[in-house]
Enzyme design. Structure first.
Site, PDB file in Angstrom:
ATOM      1  N   ASP A  13       0.851  -1.181   0.000  1.00 53.50           N
ATOM      2  CA  ASP A  13       0.000   0.000   0.000  1.00 53.50           C
ATOM      3  C   ASP A  13       0.894   1.240   0.000  1.00 53.50           C
ATOM      4  O   ASP A  13       2.087   1.161   0.321  1.00 53.50           O
ATOM      5  CB  ASP A  13      -0.879  -0.041   1.256  1.00 53.50           C
ATOM      6  N   ASP A  15      -0.326   5.143   0.981  1.00 55.11           N
ATOM      7  CA  ASP A  15      -0.610   6.063   2.078  1.00 55.11           C
ATOM      8  C   ASP A  15      -0.677   5.329   3.412  1.00 55.11           C
ATOM      9  O   ASP A  15      -1.448   4.379   3.582  1.00 55.11           O
ATOM     10  CB  ASP A  15      -1.938   6.791   1.822  1.00 55.11           C
TER      11      ASP A  15
END
Length: 216
Positions: A13, A15
């Site tokens: 991922d 953020d």
């Protein structure tokens, strides 16, 4: 306690996992929510890890979907332009360097423009494969993005390790049948297989058939 396990691909991922963009994300979303009279805690609990249009649909369930799509594009444009305070999560650069030459990908709810802006602001290299919002129909917590990345890399889901921070992302990784390493202080409450405070606790060591993930 130290933990070691093997994997053949890493799915990351952005953020909250590679990049700390919390300040700008929360500022823009709370600004968006104010005219709607939405509760601050509800908004912050909802928006992390999802595509913007889906967060809007959850927060304003009676609103027309087309309005959400339009406002999401405006939100993405602002997020891409406002990168002050966006920095790398500790250990992110070292982790990406360790994965160079090994199968890995970013799987993010951001679009290409936002991913490029935030990774650039944080001084991080973008992996060759990036599964962004443009490439999926369903947002996390749906596992579509992780499953697509595994398929494009030619790696079985069970042989993938996911690095995620949010509840939506961790749920997506688990539902994809992958080993999930939760990153950050809030991740343990979402049930990942493993947890680290930041990425300095992760070591990647190439092995005969993939690599070892060592969590200290």
């Amino acid at each position: 306690m130290a933990t070691t396990f093997t994997a053949r691909a890493a799915l990351l991922d952005m953020d909250g996992t590679l990049v700390d963009s919390t300040a700008v994300v929360e500022h823009l979303w709370l600004e968006w929510a104010e005219p709607h009279g939405l509760d601050r805690e509800t908004v912050l609990r909802t928006v992390h890890g999802r595509q913007g249009w889906q967060s809007m649909a959850i927060l304003l369930p009676e609103r027309d979907h087309e309005i959400n799509l339009i406002e999401n594009q405006r939100m993405l444009a602002r997020e891409s332009a406002e990168t002050d305070g966006v920095v790398a999560i500790r250990g992110a650069d070292d982790l990406l360097r360790a994965l160079d030459g090994l199968p890995h990908a970013i799987v993010t709810s951001a679009n290409v423009a936002l991913m490029t802006a935030r990774m650039g602001a944080a001084g991080l290299a973008i992996p060759e494969l990036a599964v962004t919002a443009e490439r999926v129909t369903n947002s996390k917590p749906d596992p579509e993005g992780f499953l697509l990345a595994a398929s494009l890399l030619g790696i079985a889901p069970a042989d993938c390790v996911v690095f995620e921070d949010s509840g939506a992302g961790i749920r997506a990784g688990l539902d994809a049948g992958m080993t999930v390493v939760g990153v950050g202080p809030h991740a343990p409450s979402f049930g990942p297989a493993h947890h680290v405070d930041d990425l300095t606790r992760v070591e990647i060591v190439p092995a005969a058939d993939g690599f070892e993930v060592r969590i200290g």
